[in-house]
Motif scaffolding. Structure first.
Motif, PDB file in Angstrom:
ATOM      1  N   HIS A   1       0.848  -1.107   0.108  1.00 39.95           N
ATOM      2  CA  HIS A   1       0.076   0.041  -0.014  1.00 39.95           C
ATOM      3  C   HIS A   1       0.859   1.234  -0.079  1.00 39.95           C
ATOM      4  N   ASP A   2       2.246   1.052   0.278  1.00 35.37           N
ATOM      5  CA  ASP A   2       3.021   2.490   0.472  1.00 35.37           C
ATOM      6  C   ASP A   2       2.909   2.852  -1.113  1.00 35.37           C
ATOM      7  N   LEU A   3       3.005   2.110  -2.065  1.00 32.97           N
ATOM      8  CA  LEU A   3       3.090   2.444  -3.396  1.00 32.97           C
ATOM      9  C   LEU A   3       1.914   3.090  -3.829  1.00 32.97           C
ATOM     10  N   ALA A   4       0.866   2.267  -3.418  1.00 29.88           N
ATOM     11  CA  ALA A   4      -0.590   2.970  -3.725  1.00 29.88           C
ATOM     12  C   ALA A   4      -0.712   4.256  -3.193  1.00 29.88           C
ATOM     13  N   ASP A   5      -0.240   4.643  -1.820  1.00 23.98           N
ATOM     14  CA  ASP A   5      -0.368   5.806  -1.332  1.00 23.98           C
ATOM     15  C   ASP A   5       0.398   6.732  -2.196  1.00 23.98           C
ATOM     16  N   CYS A   6       1.457   6.465  -2.700  1.00 20.99           N
ATOM     17  CA  CYS A   6       2.306   7.431  -3.218  1.00 20.99           C
ATOM     18  C   CYS A   6       1.844   8.053  -4.621  1.00 20.99           C
ATOM     19  N   LEU A   7       1.263   6.858  -5.244  1.00 16.07           N
ATOM     20  CA  LEU A   7       0.657   7.279  -6.647  1.00 16.07           C
ATOM     21  C   LEU A   7      -0.693   8.019  -6.388  1.00 16.07           C
ATOM     22  N   ALA A   8      -1.522   7.669  -5.337  1.00 11.89           N
ATOM     23  CA  ALA A   8      -2.631   8.303  -4.975  1.00 11.89           C
ATOM     24  C   ALA A   8      -2.540   9.659  -4.894  1.00 11.89           C
ATOM     25  N   ALA A   9      -1.365  10.154  -4.249  1.00 13.86           N
ATOM     26  CA  ALA A   9      -0.836  11.587  -4.104  1.00 13.86           C
ATOM     27  C   ALA A   9      -0.270  12.361  -5.201  1.00 13.86           C
ATOM     28  N   SER A  10      -0.226  11.834  -6.384  1.00 10.07           N
ATOM     29  CA  SER A  10       0.206  12.485  -7.573  1.00 10.07           C
ATOM     30  C   SER A  10      -0.559  13.686  -7.920  1.00 10.07           C
ATOM     31  N   ASP A  11       0.554  14.633  -8.307  1.00  3.79           N
ATOM     32  CA  ASP A  11      -0.146  15.815  -8.605  1.00  3.79           C
ATOM     33  C   ASP A  11      -0.936  15.863 -10.147  1.00  3.79           C
ATOM     34  N   LEU A  12      -1.085  14.769 -10.740  1.00  2.17           N
ATOM     35  CA  LEU A  12      -1.608  14.601 -11.963  1.00  2.17           C
ATOM     36  C   LEU A  12      -3.094  13.912 -11.734  1.00  2.17           C
ATOM     37  N   ALA A  13      -4.122  14.548 -12.022  1.00  2.00           N
ATOM     38  CA  ALA A  13      -5.432  14.138 -11.671  1.00  2.00           C
ATOM     39  C   ALA A  13      -5.605  12.851 -12.131  1.00  2.00           C
ATOM     40  N   ASP A  14      -5.311  12.620 -13.443  1.00  5.92           N
ATOM     41  CA  ASP A  14      -5.730  11.269 -14.084  1.00  5.92           C
ATOM     42  C   ASP A  14      -4.993  10.245 -13.469  1.00  5.92           C
TER      43      ASP A  14
END
Length: 788
Positions: A702-715
């Motif tokens: 889930h660390d990776l999922a959290d990291c990508l969920a916080a992306s500056d890119l909405a899509d």
């Protein structure tokens, strides 16, 4: 290719496509209805340039690997399509257009859904045939004059012709993202697809919807010799997808390097003969625009492609402290930064998520997710008291597991695969948003002719979540074709086209092949039910005098795989649960796989490519699964090395033991600890245990999922929902969890046509056509010397 129209084609087409006695195997003399005679008949027709042969309502096709013509016209010429649509089907010879025309006529006359199932081995031509059915529907359906034509969605007006163009364009896009060159085919579908072509009650094409099943995402990080990754990666490297944005903020990310520089492409710029990746990529870009992708959405696609390729090149260096605790960090180079920039996250956050793992969920306080078999005891564990292993959102009291270099590389490969899978699901959702008539309220108000009450085309795309595990896609694909009437109220009829992997027997067979072959077993079961069981039951109920047709029922094979009590899949799930429990209870010994997976040498650096997958399997093995399988199916060492399995056995025991049942040992005694054998309807297949547990879990920290969920890119952030399941693993993407639409029920009045395909060669330069007869007879268990 269309030939010149110098003469009226109607008479020549009538003569060329008129049905002959040899076109339908049911019209042959009884003496010719043996396995050997049928195989020879197909070979002879193939040699004469006849790729299609009928068996009643079934169609058998032998792929010619060339463009065939009749009466000066291509077999798929628009005029041929019109001819099959406007002529009495009983007078026409076998053709894919006859199947499509019959299904379309059924849909219009009865106001009932219809389904065409395309099945066959890899390389038999399933993908192009599904495209021919779609093109036929676009060519022969009338212009859409209904209310659906006037309905609009933001930014575009819908018309019958626009719908047709969008559906055809979407097939080009999905082919680029889901197809790849394999040893058997230059354009093999590496995902299952169910296409619903939606029609209004005037017979006009109103829209379409795609449901996908089990993308072969392991192909993203490595490929076998003479094979490629998905076509879109090479098109991206050729620069074909760059420059579609309207401004600097939305412009797609252009590739910086050639295909040879990427480990996930095996450092090779492999080419498909006769195909220019740059030209094909521009066609894909045109298709994306036609379907309705904005410049920003095209940029999202290219960003994720760039990130996936860069993640494959990220290497890791390992270090240890004085107490012997190991950790790792990214090796110097541009790749981590490129991946982070493309995904819209900070480099240090991505590196931390790749090289460490929070063992406890800071939101729920429960145990952290354990994915990819990295082994919680293999590296240094400790508390993250503000240390460098913490990432944003981690609780100060959370226990952090620092990963070794090989484990971090496995983590990067897992992220690359999951990023591409979620991109693929996202693209399908975007395609459906532009083509699915039910999504934007195009309910028809046309006058309906007298006839049966309408049947809805399927459940809404926003249906409730369903099981998305390794076998669910197979059940959805096979049971969907035989499911009940739809309960939706969208007001459309649908012509469903099911195109899934063909039966596979490879040199190395793993969980992917087992799922693929299981799906084909289910389709075989459906075929038996429709063509033999139900028909003979009707004859018996009507008191007709007929000679009973005996057949081999594969129900025992299906039960051995899917039974909830002792089936192969149930044992695999049970072994996975046991394996996870062992990893969670106590540190255990240091994992040797941490150094093996992708280990680049004594300096501790990890290499790229496909080594991580094998290293992951070595760390965990398949001991619990192999032991459970041997115990349940009575596989004993003394049975190894017996004669090759054949169909038969007593079939009286609920426990499938040894060669007398379905599941047994491999042929070679020395492989007993490495493989098991399943006797499928199409032949015996040996499956290697290696990697089964990891692929079945297919989880992500889930660390990776959290990291990508916080992306500056909405899509990109939208592809990674923020909520966390109880296990702390990344959730499945929305389109994967969308409710599977229900298709036509043969027993409920719907139509279901089967189109079986046989491939005479692996490719044009492969086996000679008579080989199809040998393989056919081998699968049937025939020992007639004439077969040889």
């Amino acid at each position: 290719a269309q030939s010149s129209r110098s003469v009226d084609p109607s008479e020549s087409l009538q003569d060329a496509y008129e049905q002959g006695r040899d076109d339908d195997l049911t019209l042959l003399d009884e003496a010719d209805l043996t396995d050997v005679a049928i195989a020879k008949h197909l070979v002879a027709r193939h040699a004469e340039g006849n790729m299609y042969t009928a068996i009643g309502d079934l169609l058998v096709s032998v792929n010619p690997f060339s463009t065939l013509t009749k009466a000066g016209y291509s077999l798929v010429d628009p005029l041929v399509a019109e001819h099959y649509n406007n002529t009495d089907k009983l007078t026409l010879g076998p053709h894919i257009f006859r199947v499509a025309a019959s299904a379309y006529a059924h849909l219009r006359s009865r106001h009932e859904n219809a389904c065409i199932i395309i099945t066959g081995e890899s390389g038999s031509g399933k993908t192009i045939t599904a495209k021919h059915i779609l093109q036929f529907s676009a060519m022969v359906t009338p212009g859409n004059k209904s209310a659906a034509a006037a309905a609009t969605r933001p930014g575009s007006a819908r018309s019958g012709e626009a719908v047709k163009a969008q559906l055809v364009a979407s097939s080009t896009l999905l082919e680029a993202m889901g197809n790849a060159q394999t040893a058997r085919s230059d354009n093999s579908s590496r995902f299952g697809k169910y296409l619903e072509i939606q029609f209004d009650y005037a017979g006009g094409m109103a829209g379409g919807r795609v449901t996908s099943y089990l993308l072969e995402k392991c192909r993203v990080i490595a490929q076998a010799p003479r094979e490629r990754s998905f076509h879109v990666f090479y098109q991206h490297c050729a620069g074909a997808l760059a420059g579609a944005g309207t401004d600097a903020a939305t412009a797609p990310v252009a590739p910086r390097r050639n295909a040879e520089e990427f480990a996930s492409l095996m450092h090779e710029a492999r080419r498909v003969p006769g195909t220019d990746d740059a030209v094909a990529g521009r066609e894909v870009l045109d298709s994306m625009r036609l379907v309705g992708f904005s410049g920003a959405e095209v940029a999202t696609v290219t960003r994720v492609l760039k990130a996936v390729l860069a993640l494959g090149n990220v290497c890791f260096l390992e270090q240890s402290d004085a107490s012997g605790h190991h950790s790792s960090h990214a090796a110097p180079g541009p790749w981590l930064g490129e991946a982070a920039e493309a995904l819209g996250v900070a480099s240090q956050d991505l590196e931390s998520a790749l090289t460490s793992h929070c063992l406890f969920d800071p939101l729920s306080g429960g145990g952290g997710g354990n994915g990819n078999g990295s082994g919680d005891g293999g590296g240094c564990s400790g508390s993250s008291d503000g240390g460098g292993a913490e990432t944003g959102g981690r609780d100060a009291n959370a226990v952090v597991k620092f990963l070794r270099a090989g484990e971090a590389k496995t983590n990067a490969d897992s992220l690359a695969k999951e990023c591409y899978k979620r991109l693929f699901d996202w693209v399908i959702d975007k395609v459906n948003s532009g083509t699915d008539a039910t999504r934007f309220g195009c309910h028809l108000q046309t006058a309906r002719s007298e006839g049966p009450a309408p049947i809805a085309a399927g459940s809404s795309a926003t249906g409730s979540p369903v099981d998305s595990s390794r076998a669910a896609w197979a059940r959805r694909g096979s049971e969907g074709a035989a499911g009940g009437r739809s309960e939706g109220g969208d007001g459309f009829l649908s012509l469903g086209v099911l195109d899934i992997y063909g039966f596979e027997i490879l040199e190395t067979n793993s969980l992917e092949q087992l799922c693929i072959n299981y799906a084909n077993e289910k389709l075989q079961q459906l075929s038996i039910a429709l063509t033999l069981k139900e028909e003979q039951a009707k004859y018996a109920a009507d008191g007709l005098d007929w000679r009973r047709v005996d057949y081999r029922d594969n129900a025992k094979v299906v039960a051995a795989l899917e039974s909830s009590r002792g089936g192969v899949f149930a044992l695999l799930d049970e072994a996975g649960t046991l394996s996870r429990g062992l990893r969670l209870t106590g540190p255990g010994p240091a994992s040797p796989g941490g150094a093996e997976a992708g280990d680049g040498g004594s300096d501790g650096s990890s290499g790229g490519g496909g080594g991580s997958s094998s290293g992951m399997s070595k760390r965990r093995g398949a001991g619990p699964f192999a032991s459970a399988l041997r115990r349940e199916f009575g596989i004993r060492p003394a049975e190894a090395g017996s004669a090759p399995p054949t169909f038969g056995g007593s079939g009286n025991s609920s426990k499938f033991t040894g060669w007398d049942g379905v599941v047994g040992p491999p042929r070679n005694r020395r492989d007993l600890d490495r493989a098991f054998c399943v006797r499928h309807f199409a032949g015996a297949v040996e499956y290697q245990y290696d990697g089964f547990l990891e692929k079945n879990e297919d989880s992500l920290f889930h660390d990776l999922a959290d990291c990508l969920a916080a992306s500056d890119l909405a899509d990109i952030a939208g592809m990674w929902p923020k909520e966390l399941p109880a296990a702390g693993l990344a959730p499945s993407s929305p389109s994967t969890n969308a409710g599977a639409t229900q298709k036509t029920s043969p027993s409920g009045g719907g139509g279901c046509d089967f189109w079986s395909l046989m491939s005479p060669t692996g490719k044009a330069q492969g086996r000679a056509p008579p080989e199809v007869a040998k393989r056919f007879l081998a699968a049937k268990g025939t020992d007639d010397p004439a077969a040889k």
